[in-house]
Design an enzyme around this catalytic site. Structure first.
Site, PDB file in Angstrom:
ATOM      1  N   ASP A 450       0.878  -1.095   0.095  1.00 40.63           N
ATOM      2  CA  ASP A 450       0.059  -0.034  -0.206  1.00 40.63           C
ATOM      3  C   ASP A 450       1.020   1.178   0.003  1.00 40.63           C
ATOM      4  O   ASP A 450       1.931   1.317   0.306  1.00 40.63           O
ATOM      5  CB  ASP A 450      -0.653  -0.113   1.357  1.00 40.63           C
ATOM      6  N   ASP A 514     -10.848   1.918  -3.113  1.00 39.43           N
ATOM      7  CA  ASP A 514     -11.252   1.332  -1.767  1.00 39.43           C
ATOM      8  C   ASP A 514     -12.943   1.471  -1.824  1.00 39.43           C
ATOM      9  O   ASP A 514     -13.579   1.340  -0.601  1.00 39.43           O
ATOM     10  CB  ASP A 514     -10.839   2.551  -0.594  1.00 39.43           C
TER      11      ASP A 514
HETATM   12  C1  GLA Z   1      -5.844   1.654   2.236  1.00 39.21           C
HETATM   13  C2  GLA Z   1      -6.093   0.621   1.208  1.00 39.21           C
HETATM   14  C3  GLA Z   1      -7.137  -0.224   2.192  1.00 39.21           C
HETATM   15  C4  GLA Z   1      -6.526  -0.739   3.488  1.00 39.21           C
HETATM   16  C5  GLA Z   1      -6.162   0.523   4.180  1.00 39.21           C
HETATM   17  C6  GLA Z   1      -5.527   0.037   5.454  1.00 39.21           C
HETATM   18  O1  GLA Z   1      -6.705   2.769   2.468  1.00 39.21           O
HETATM   19  O2  GLA Z   1      -6.650   1.112   0.046  1.00 39.21           O
HETATM   20  O3  GLA Z   1      -7.545  -1.142   1.165  1.00 39.21           O
HETATM   21  O4  GLA Z   1      -5.712  -1.475   2.926  1.00 39.21           O
HETATM   22  O5  GLA Z   1      -5.231   1.296   3.337  1.00 39.21           O
HETATM   23  O6  GLA Z   1      -4.994   0.979   6.277  1.00 39.21           O
END
Ligand code: GLA
Length: 712
Positions: A450, A514
């Site tokens: 990420d 997300d």
């Molecule tokens: C980001 C990612 C999510 C998740 C969060 C965790 O927002 O896109 O899918 O993994 O971080 O903190």
């Protein structure tokens, strides 16, 4: 009369497209369009005279080609491909001369030299059999003093009937939104200074003839494969010619070439189609499959369960074990523990950088969970955000100097966090050691990598270092994969903030967004499908009530939306009721049944008259014997009858059996009658389906119909 040098014509031939380059004292793309099957090389050479332009009054006395390396010193008044200078201010307007052109099949290397400025320039250009063109440039400082580069761009002159642009904008939870604009005077510019590929400015533009659509019109798609700052521009010159440029965007003073040092631009990928966007996308998809992913996706894409929206930071190993058990029972094949597992990470304000298992949450470490997941026959994945650091972290307390920052300035945080300077060898080594430790110590099959914030002060030793940061990030992934070649990596950046071909060369999947709300996902995945095949799009079924929009949706709409990608679940299966679990299993089984087709066939976006309310996707096997069609009613239909469904890509001379695989529960109870072809298995010829079509059913907003077609 100015003298005309008869240019030498070079030809690159794809399966359906062709590129002609006229090379004299400069190299110019004089044609990029349909393949010319009847023209021999000598024919072309002779006919090139038909391309010579008139020279009007009131301008320079010589015809100036737009060229793939426009130079102000040659009389190109557009943006020069190379801008730079030496310490004393000299060599700021180089004039290159071609010294060698080497053609090796469909690959051309053009070497240029400016003897006076002591600069070398090389263009690499290749058109492959998937009809994807790759273009990159290398500039070399052959002098004895430093050369400061301000910009170094890929340049592609484009056809003068390209009058419309499709570009993509977005933001967190709303990636890949489509935007159309007209191209007549002036131009178009898109700049990204966010330090990662970005949600806001996907590095691509598609240009085409007026009114181009998925199945109609000449289109040229262009994508810059780069995960950092970029600039894309299209200029309509005052004389009507058009030129596209794509480059990594350099911050002030960022690139200095020492004597004998070279700089190579990111690759610009282009594809031409004269049948509209679907064919262009098929070229890109095929290129991604054969040249970018190669054989890296060698096994069926495993169905995921990712813990994030199920438990967030609330990690209890017993509970996670139960989640894994439930997931496996529903047919999940890869279980990923998301954020919250490492030292002191209880919310998003702390601990990034402290890549040690939190002993409070996991007193027995991660092994019991990993073993449990493996015993259930699933793969195990773990979330990392390696490039980041919180000030509330032991790593920051020990190494505040590892922060990516300009000394003396404060900077805004993003999600309470800062970025690590990957050009700092010690910080790089620390991250490699930590990641390597986990991959060596545990049987980890998959990393969700990420990157949750934008970069505002990309500095190394106080000099601008945006590109250096991106390159060290690539180097970190490469080094890790060299040691652990079997591990798969997902590229995630707060959802879809780092999606591009360069990172795809070293990763296996993108987390598109997300936002798991299927209504939003339909648009996001559609936008992404212009460049990416379904197997690299992470598409998860989320909870009944979306965590990002608070909308609720039926299983039918959620399941069918997630089906057209690399499917997974993003929820807590322990809390799911029996009925829900049965539904999840149903869509998991459907995905397993169709994933080979979805992940290897030709994709089409289907359009209907009522385009704002109704959209469709389909995939057809390469043999054209099977197809899967998804019809998605997004909004209230404008009319009470929605017209017809036309199905492309089938064999006109064959008959197909159509079966309804999945549809909304109330499909037949909400109207007096649905089209009769829906209720009994019917056979139609490919010709009929494509040309005459089938009447569409009446559907509620936010519902989906899935059809299977099989050749008889
Ligand atoms: C980001 C990612 C999510 C998740 C969060 C965790 O927002 O896109 O899918 O993994 O971080 O903190």
């Amino acid at each position: 009369m100015p003298m005309t040098i008869q240019p030498q014509l070079y030809s690159l031939i794809g399966t359906n497209s062709q590129l002609l380059l006229a090379v004299s004292d400069n190299a110019d793309i004089v044609y990029y369009g349909n393949r010319l099957p009847y023209a021999t090389h000598s024919d072309l050479q002779q006919m090139a005279i038909g391309l010579e332009r008139p020279i009007p009054f009131g301008r320079l006395d010589t015809d100036i080609a737009v060229s793939i390396n426009p130079q102000l010193g040659r009389g190109n008044f557009g943006a020069s491909a190379l801008e730079g200078f030496r310490e004393n201010g000299s060599d700021w307007a180089p004039v290159f001369t071609i010294t060698a052109v080497k053609q090796d099949g469909n690959k051309l290397i053009i070497d240029c030299l400016d003897q006076q400025a002591q600069l070398g320039w090389q263009t690499q250009i290749e058109l492959d059999q998937n009809d994807v063109l790759q273009l990159s440039q290398t500039v070399t400082n052959l002098g004895t003093s430093d050369y400061h580069v301000i910009r170094c761009a890929n340049t592609a002159p484009i056809a003068d009937n390209a009058s419309e642009i499709l570009s993509f904008y977005g933001r967190w939870i709303k990636e890949f939104q489509q935007h159309r604009s007209q191209l007549s005077h002036g131009g178009y510019i898109q700049e990204n200074r966010r330090g990662r590929t970005s949600h806001e400015h996907y590095p691509a533009v598609i240009v085409g003839e007026h009114g181009f659509s998925d199945d109609h019109g000449q289109v040229w798609g262009a994508h810059l494969a780069w995960s950092g700052n970029h600039r894309m521009r299209i200029d309509v010159k005052a004389d009507g010619r058009r030129v596209l440029q794509a480059e990594a965007l350099y911050l002030p003073g960022e690139i200095t070439l020492q004597p004998q040092q070279s700089l190579t631009t990111p690759t610009l990928y282009m594809s031409y189609s004269h049948h509209g966007l679907n064919t262009m996308s098929q070229h890109f998809h095929q290129h991604v499959r054969t040249s970018i992913l190669k054989d890296r996706l060698h096994k069926p894409r495993p169905i995921h369960l990712n813990t994030w929206e199920g438990i967030y930071f609330d990690h209890d190993p017993n509970y996670i074990t139960a989640m894994a058990t439930e997931a496996a029972a529903m047919g999940v094949e890869r279980f990923i523990v998301d954020d919250g597992w490492f030292l002191g990470r209880n919310d998003d304000t702390s601990s990034l950088g402290d890549w040690f298992v939190d002993p409070k949450k996991y007193p027995a470490g991660l092994s019991p969970i990993i073993n449990h997941v493996h015993q259930l026959g699933m793969e195990f994945g773990l979330w990392f955000e390696p490039e980041m650091i919180n000030k509330d972290a032991d790593l920051y307390r020990q190494h505040p100097e590892w922060l990516l920052a300009v000394d003396g300035y404060d900077q805004p945080t993003g999600r309470h966090q800062y970025v690590l300077d990957l050009q700092n060898p010690a910080a790089f080594a620390y991250l490699f050691e930590r990641l390597d430790h986990f991959l060596s110590q545990y049987e980890i099959d998959y990393i969700k990598w990420d990157m949750n914030r934008e970069i505002v002060q990309p500095a190394h030793n106080n000099r601008a270092a945006g590109c250096g940061q991106v390159e060290r990030y690539y180097a970190l992934v490469d080094k890790l994969l060299a040691k652990h070649p079997k591990v798969e990596i997902e590229s995630c950046a707060a959802g879809g903030g780092r999606i591009d071909y360069e990172i795809l060369k070293r990763t296996h999947r993108f987390w598109c967004s997300d936002n798991n709300d299927p209504l939003e996902r339909q648009e996001i995945q559609r936008g992404m499908s212009y460049f990416y095949p379904p197997e690299v799009m992470g598409t998860h079924i989320g909870s009944h009530c979306s965590h990002t929009t608070r909308r609720t949706h039926t299983m039918n709409f959620r399941g069918n939306t997630a089906l057209f990608g690399h499917m997974g679940l993003e929820l807590d299966p322990v809390k799911a009721g029996d009925q829900e679990k049965t539904a999840f299993s149903h869509y998991i089984q459907l995905h397993k049944k169709y994933r080979h087709l979805l992940h290897s066939g030709d994709n089409y976006r289907l359009s209907f008259n009522d385009s704002a309310a109704l959209q469709g996707n389909m995939v057809v096997s390469k043999s054209q014997s099977d197809a899967l069609v998804s019809i998605n009613q997004l909004a209230m239909p404008t009319y009470c009858l929605s017209g017809r469904l036309h199905i492309p890509g089938l064999r006109a001379d064959q008959h197909y059996t159509i079966t309804v695989v999945d549809g909304p529960d109330n499909l037949h109870s909400m109207v007096n009658r649905q089209p009769p072809w829906l209720t009994s298995q019917q056979h139609f010829s490919g010709e009929w389906l494509q040309t005459v079509g089938l009447t569409l059913p009446i559907m509620d907003p936010e519902s989906s119909l899935l059809l299977e077609l099989q050749i008889q």
